[in-house]
Design a protein around this motif. Sequence first.
Motif, PDB file in Angstrom:
ATOM      1  N   ARG A 115      50.874  -6.807  61.993  1.00  0.00           N
ATOM      2  CA  ARG A 115      50.541  -8.042  61.346  1.00  0.00           C
ATOM      3  C   ARG A 115      49.026  -8.576  61.761  1.00  0.00           C
ATOM      4  NH1 ARG A 115      55.379 -10.678  64.290  1.00  0.00           N
ATOM      5  NH2 ARG A 115      55.477  -8.046  65.689  1.00  0.00           N
ATOM      6  N   THR A 116      47.777  -9.373  62.029  1.00  0.00           N
ATOM      7  CA  THR A 116      46.796  -9.872  62.213  1.00  0.00           C
ATOM      8  C   THR A 116      47.119 -10.851  63.225  1.00  0.00           C
ATOM      9  OG1 THR A 116      47.008 -11.113  60.012  1.00  0.00           O
ATOM     10  CG2 THR A 116      46.139  -8.616  60.676  1.00  0.00           C
ATOM     11  N   GLU A 117      46.027 -11.832  63.447  1.00  0.00           N
ATOM     12  CA  GLU A 117      46.039 -13.090  64.186  1.00  0.00           C
ATOM     13  C   GLU A 117      44.997 -13.770  64.229  1.00  0.00           C
ATOM     14  OE1 GLU A 117      47.148 -12.080  68.358  1.00  0.00           O
ATOM     15  OE2 GLU A 117      49.070 -11.458  68.419  1.00  0.00           O
ATOM     16  N   MET A 118      44.828 -14.060  62.748  1.00  0.00           N
ATOM     17  CA  MET A 118      43.570 -14.275  62.245  1.00  0.00           C
ATOM     18  C   MET A 118      44.025 -15.522  61.101  1.00  0.00           C
ATOM     19  SD  MET A 118      41.909 -10.754  59.992  1.00  0.00           S
ATOM     20  CE  MET A 118      41.048 -11.168  59.605  1.00  0.00           C
ATOM     21  N   GLY A 119      44.989 -16.100  60.744  1.00  0.00           N
ATOM     22  CA  GLY A 119      45.370 -17.617  60.298  1.00  0.00           C
ATOM     23  C   GLY A 119      44.856 -16.825  58.535  1.00  0.00           C
ATOM     24  N   ALA A 157      43.399  -3.537  71.457  1.00  0.00           N
ATOM     25  CA  ALA A 157      42.218  -4.113  69.608  1.00  0.00           C
ATOM     26  C   ALA A 157      43.809  -3.187  69.004  1.00  0.00           C
ATOM     27  CB  ALA A 157      41.325  -3.199  69.981  1.00  0.00           C
ATOM     28  N   VAL A 158      44.392  -2.813  68.845  1.00  0.00           N
ATOM     29  CA  VAL A 158      45.604  -2.931  68.176  1.00  0.00           C
ATOM     30  C   VAL A 158      46.363  -4.193  68.323  1.00  0.00           C
ATOM     31  CG1 VAL A 158      44.661  -0.751  67.303  1.00  0.00           C
ATOM     32  CG2 VAL A 158      47.196  -1.049  68.796  1.00  0.00           C
ATOM     33  N   THR A 159      46.934  -4.249  67.440  1.00  0.00           N
ATOM     34  CA  THR A 159      47.922  -5.909  67.451  1.00  0.00           C
ATOM     35  C   THR A 159      48.937  -5.328  68.214  1.00  0.00           C
ATOM     36  OG1 THR A 159      47.200  -6.895  65.175  1.00  0.00           O
ATOM     37  CG2 THR A 159      48.748  -7.677  66.431  1.00  0.00           C
ATOM     38  N   GLU A 199      44.169  -4.623  63.678  1.00  0.00           N
ATOM     39  CA  GLU A 199      44.249  -5.625  64.436  1.00  0.00           C
ATOM     40  C   GLU A 199      44.470  -6.935  64.916  1.00  0.00           C
ATOM     41  OE1 GLU A 199      39.876  -4.598  64.481  1.00  0.00           O
ATOM     42  OE2 GLU A 199      40.322  -2.396  64.722  1.00  0.00           O
ATOM     43  N   PRO A 200      44.224  -7.658  66.078  1.00  0.00           N
ATOM     44  CA  PRO A 200      44.161  -8.951  66.005  1.00  0.00           C
ATOM     45  C   PRO A 200      43.739  -9.936  64.884  1.00  0.00           C
ATOM     46  CG  PRO A 200      44.703  -8.574  68.269  1.00  0.00           C
ATOM     47  CD  PRO A 200      44.178  -7.285  67.378  1.00  0.00           C
TER      48      PRO A 200
END
Length: 347
Positions: free
Chosen positions: A170-174, A212-214, A149-150
């Motif tokens: 991948r994620t998008e959370m840094g 909800a999924v990247t 998830e992101p």
Amino acid sequence: MNDEAKVTGRGPAKADEPIEAERPTLKTIAFMAGLGVTTVSRALKDAPEIGQATKNRVRLIAKQIGYRPNRAGVRLRTGKTNVISLVLNAQSEIMGLTSNMVYGISEVLSNTPYHLTVTPYSAENDPMQPIRYIVETGSADGIIMSRTEPDDPRVRYLTEHGIPFATHGRTEMGIEHPYHDFDNETFADMATKSLLAKGRRRIAMMGGPSPAVTYFRHLQRGFLRAIEEGNATPIAVAGIDVDTALGTIRRKTEEVMSRPNRPDGIVCCSGSTAIALVAGIEAAGLKIGHDVDLVSKQTSDVLHWFRPEIIVVNEDIRHAGRQLAQAVLRRIEGADPRELQSLSYPF
């Protein structure tokens, strides 16, 4: 009663009764190789000070005699389990994803002390549950997981607990972490443009379950960009996605394709979903490649045999498994997670 009967609880062994062979040990390999036990142990651990010829000889003997390290003993000595856990959603793509990923991971682990366990979970359950179980019980040295998830709580939890892991996606959370992913944005862009090139202007996409999924976000970006550049119309298909039961997809597709404003092109990111879509399209009296075109990603070579008219894009899941296994092993060794990130591209 003789001594043997007292110890085993059985009568004396008969002359023709096979005696259970002792489990092969490091001493067994050392004797057969003419080496010391310490040298054998280091060779099996791929120690750099041991020559490659010696390693090869020791591994061959170990394989021939069926040597397996005592995992309980290894854990007592090293604190490691020598286990990698693959955590998968039980509703994952049925046409090759799970099996091919397992094959890819196993190819890498076969030359290491590590063993693979598969931990499934249901979409109805909390995806954190199997992760917490593995960490709290110390049942694996590393984890491979999918459907990121992101802002993925599993990634945050494992990072905070210092557990080596790699994600399929991948994620998008840094948070920098090991991953291998398929470039779904490029896939959706290419797939949509291939439909535009065939003159299709009312195009639907059968993507992931939700943002909800990247990977769904990546698909949406590529799809909508190509739609805008091609001045086409995106057609929403409500109530079904790649997680929907195949029978429901078939029924809903028949309904949608029977309407006057039906799509004339479809982008699909799942091989099994594509088969259900075709069943629904044909039930509506339409023909693939004539009335409607379909572009689908697949993880096994099936769709060309099923309907040659489907435009197919391949995703090599076995390669993904190999990449993920290598990433988690290197992370266990302490490699920087930024060095353990890779992408595959549509072909």
